[in-house]
Design a protein around this motif. Sequence first.
Motif, mmCIF file in Angstrom:
data_model
loop_
_atom_site.group_PDB
_atom_site.id
_atom_site.type_symbol
_atom_site.label_atom_id
_atom_site.label_comp_id
_atom_site.label_asym_id
_atom_site.label_seq_id
_atom_site.Cartn_x
_atom_site.Cartn_y
_atom_site.Cartn_z
ATOM 1 N N PRO A 48 0.748 -1.158 -0.001
ATOM 2 C CA PRO A 48 0.078 0.099 -0.036
ATOM 3 C C PRO A 48 0.725 1.352 -0.049
ATOM 4 O O PRO A 48 2.025 1.348 0.711
ATOM 5 N N GLN A 49 0.378 2.090 -0.750
ATOM 6 C CA GLN A 49 1.200 3.446 -0.848
ATOM 7 C C GLN A 49 0.283 4.645 -0.189
ATOM 8 O O GLN A 49 -0.787 4.775 -0.740
ATOM 9 N N PHE A 50 0.948 5.183 0.786
ATOM 10 C CA PHE A 50 0.305 6.333 1.541
ATOM 11 C C PHE A 50 -0.342 7.526 0.542
ATOM 12 O O PHE A 50 0.500 8.041 0.115
ATOM 13 N N ILE A 51 -1.504 7.744 0.788
ATOM 14 C CA ILE A 51 -2.094 8.567 -0.184
ATOM 15 C C ILE A 51 -2.084 10.102 0.716
ATOM 16 O O ILE A 51 -1.410 11.080 0.747
ATOM 17 N N PHE A 52 -2.957 9.942 2.053
ATOM 18 C CA PHE A 52 -3.044 10.990 3.061
ATOM 19 C C PHE A 52 -3.639 10.689 4.171
ATOM 20 O O PHE A 52 -4.500 9.378 3.976
ATOM 21 N N GLN A 53 -3.774 11.518 5.372
ATOM 22 C CA GLN A 53 -4.317 11.010 6.362
ATOM 23 C C GLN A 53 -5.461 12.242 6.852
ATOM 24 O O GLN A 53 -4.753 13.307 6.886
ATOM 25 N N TYR A 54 -6.532 11.964 7.520
ATOM 26 C CA TYR A 54 -7.193 12.980 8.010
ATOM 27 C C TYR A 54 -7.541 12.612 9.506
ATOM 28 O O TYR A 54 -7.761 11.545 9.976
ATOM 29 N N TYR A 55 -7.447 13.685 10.092
ATOM 30 C CA TYR A 55 -7.789 13.925 11.463
ATOM 31 C C TYR A 55 -8.398 15.306 11.817
ATOM 32 O O TYR A 55 -7.955 16.198 11.385
ATOM 33 N N GLU A 56 -9.456 15.231 12.687
ATOM 34 C CA GLU A 56 -10.201 16.340 12.866
ATOM 35 C C GLU A 56 -10.484 17.369 12.011
ATOM 36 O O GLU A 56 -10.347 18.588 11.716
#
Lengths: 112, 115
Positions: free
Chosen positions: B43-51
């Motif tokens: 898996p290739q990291f795209i983005f992460q969301y928090y708050e």
Amino acid sequence: SQQGEEDPQALSIQEGENATMNCSYKTSINNLQWYRQNSGRGLVHLILIRSNEREKHSGRLRVTLDTSKKSSSLLITASRAADTASYFCATDAMNRDDKNIFGKGTRLHILP
Amino acid sequence: DAGVTQSPTHLIKTRGQQVTLRCSPKSGHDTVSWYQQALGQGPQFIFQYYEEEERQRGNFPDRFSGHQFPNYSSELNVNALLLGDSALYLCASSLFGEGGRTEAFFGQGTRLTVV
């Protein structure tokens, strides 16, 4: 930067034998996680080891962590056909600029 | 307790089109990460969301965008689809707490085929 590089890329062993795969990473971490993925499906979390832990067990799984070498190993004892899958490690890096990146994984094949 | 759910499971789109993938995190989780996995690759990291904000981003072009809603669910949008965007898109949720994030729970993925 690539965090989480698994080794070997592929491993074939006889059912009943032990399988060992390794993971190396580059930066300081809060924890390291191992995952299993069966063909084309979502990843299943196996075990999490924190940076202040050196060894952790879960059933037939044994994980070690050496923060001085920035490496971890996953041992599967008494392998079964159902263990055939790809195994990935991933890290929760202390530096929030470091991305949570998976390597290409180790493809484990258990021979009957 | 439902785990991470993704929709749709399969999708076929034409080159140049736009696509929206959806993810509902595991109950109690507040962080959603998106990954792209090509055949035979990790898996290739795209983005992460928090708050409701994008906190981290991998090496993906601006054609890839996302959103997190107040209920922690998330969408991944891809514009101007290319053939190379064909992949399994995975969503993972986790909880941010003391000592870092908990282990991530993954959905079964959305298989996107661009023709």
